[in-house]
Design an enzyme around this catalytic site. Structure first.
Site, short mmCIF file in Angstrom:
data_model
loop_
_atom_site.label_atom_id
_atom_site.label_comp_id
_atom_site.label_asym_id
_atom_site.label_seq_id
_atom_site.Cartn_x
_atom_site.Cartn_y
_atom_site.Cartn_z
CG ASN A 11 -1.75 1.26 1.31
OD1 ASN A 11 -1.92 1.96 0.31
ND2 ASN A 11 -2.28 1.56 2.48
CE LYS A 13 0.22 3.70 4.68
NZ LYS A 13 -0.01 3.89 6.09
CG HIS A 96 -5.91 2.05 4.87
ND1 HIS A 96 -5.50 3.01 5.76
CD2 HIS A 96 -4.88 1.18 4.73
CE1 HIS A 96 -4.25 2.73 6.13
NE2 HIS A 96 -3.86 1.63 5.53
CD GLU A 98 -3.03 5.75 6.43
OE1 GLU A 98 -2.99 5.80 5.19
OE2 GLU A 98 -2.11 5.28 7.12
CD GLU A 168 -3.70 -2.38 7.38
OE1 GLU A 168 -2.57 -2.67 6.98
OE2 GLU A 168 -4.28 -1.32 7.05
N GLY A 174 2.04 2.65 10.65
CA GLY A 174 2.96 3.77 10.45
C GLY A 174 3.63 4.25 11.73
CB SER A 212 4.94 -1.24 12.10
OG SER A 212 4.43 0.08 12.28
C1 PEP Z 1 -0.87 0.31 5.83
O1 PEP Z 1 -0.75 1.31 5.16
O2 PEP Z 1 -1.86 -0.41 5.66
C2 PEP Z 1 0.16 -0.02 6.82
C3 PEP Z 1 0.04 -1.12 7.51
O3 PEP Z 1 1.19 0.87 6.95
P1 PEP Z 1 2.62 0.58 7.71
O4 PEP Z 1 3.12 -0.73 7.19
O5 PEP Z 1 3.48 1.73 7.32
O6 PEP Z 1 2.31 0.51 9.17
#
Ligand code: PEP
Length: 249
Positions: A11, A13, A96, A98, A168, A174, A212
């Site tokens: 992803n 983003k 997601h 976000e 998630e 992040g 992460s």
């Molecule tokens: C994500 O964008 O779904 C995500 C898990 O980001 P990160 O791996 O940076 O935590």
């Protein structure tokens, strides 16, 4: 028990121009070769077409990061399932955190989006996950159950195995704070139980962990019995790191 092919999704983003996306694909493809895993890149809309053309004939498939549920209409700034298919997308991330947190994505709109994506032939990657406050209050399972029931409310149980679910935890996205393999396994196994109770062939559903994920922790997370892959944000921006995560699965 059915074999679930490992699923690794990048992803990006709001990162990478078209030129940077091309550079990434050119660097990634030789590193992953003919992997037997499902590898999916989720670029920003503007780079989607280029990533589709550049990955044609490879093991990599392409997903959008969001989609509107309507076929067309007065929805400024939005993109429909038909438009994504026209560009050659195979899948779409829906819900997601976000999008939920910053753009008002609701379970009600997801209940419309998931069936639209399925009917169009796009594989939905449905994201669910609890906030830190919810986890601290012991509400993780309640949140996951509510999101799954609401977001899949309009999906026939036999269709649920076509959905990829990404667990998630918001506090791990992040932040560099990964869930422990035990925490992630517990939540993912619970999500599978919810799908089973909903009448789905739950053993066939791919459920990913996201939050992460890095080359250093990927193998341990994905070794958990219910974790079928990863949705990767930050570490997916570097072709070496993402290839190492694909390899770890
Ligand atoms: C994500 O964008 O779904 C995500 C898990 O980001 P990160 O791996 O940076 O935590």
């Amino acid at each position: 028990m059915p074999e679930r092919t490992p699923y690794l999704a990048a992803n990006w983003k709001m990162h990478k121009t078209v030129a940077e996306a091309e550079e990434f694909v050119d660097a990634l493809l030789p590193k992953i070769g003919a992997t037997g895993n499902d590898v999916v890149i989720c670029p920003p809309f503007l780079a989607l077409g280029e990533v589709v053309s550049r990955t044609r004939g490879s093991a990599v498939r392409v997903a959008a990061q969001n989609m509107h549920e309507a076929e067309s209409g007065a929805f400024t700034g939005e993109v429909s399932a038909a438009m994504l298919l026209d560009l050659g997308a195979d899948a779409v991330i829906l819900g997601h955190s976000e999008r939920r947190q910053y753009f008002g994505e609701t379970d009600e709109s997801l209940a419309r989006k998931v069936p639209v994506a399925l009917a169009a032939g796009l594989e939905p990657i449905l994201c669910i996950g609890e906030s830190e406050e919810a986890r601290d209050a012991g509400q993780t399972e309640g949140v996951l159950e509510r999101q799954l029931q609401a977001d899949l409310a309009e999906v026939d149980p036999v269709e649920i195995s076509r959905v990829v679910v990404a667990y998630e935890p918001i506090w791990a996205i992040g932040t560099g704070r990964t869930a422990t393999p035990e925490q992630a396994q517990e939540a993912v196994a619970f999500a599978r139980d919810v799908l089973r109770e909903r009448g789905a062939e739950a053993e066939r559903v791919r459920i990913l962990y996201g939050g992460s994920v890095k080359p250093a922790n990927a193998a341990e997370l994905m070794a958990q019995p219910d974790i079928d892959g990863a949705l990767v944000g930050g570490a997916s921006l570097d072709p070496n790191d993402f290839a190492a995560i694909v390899e770890a699965a």
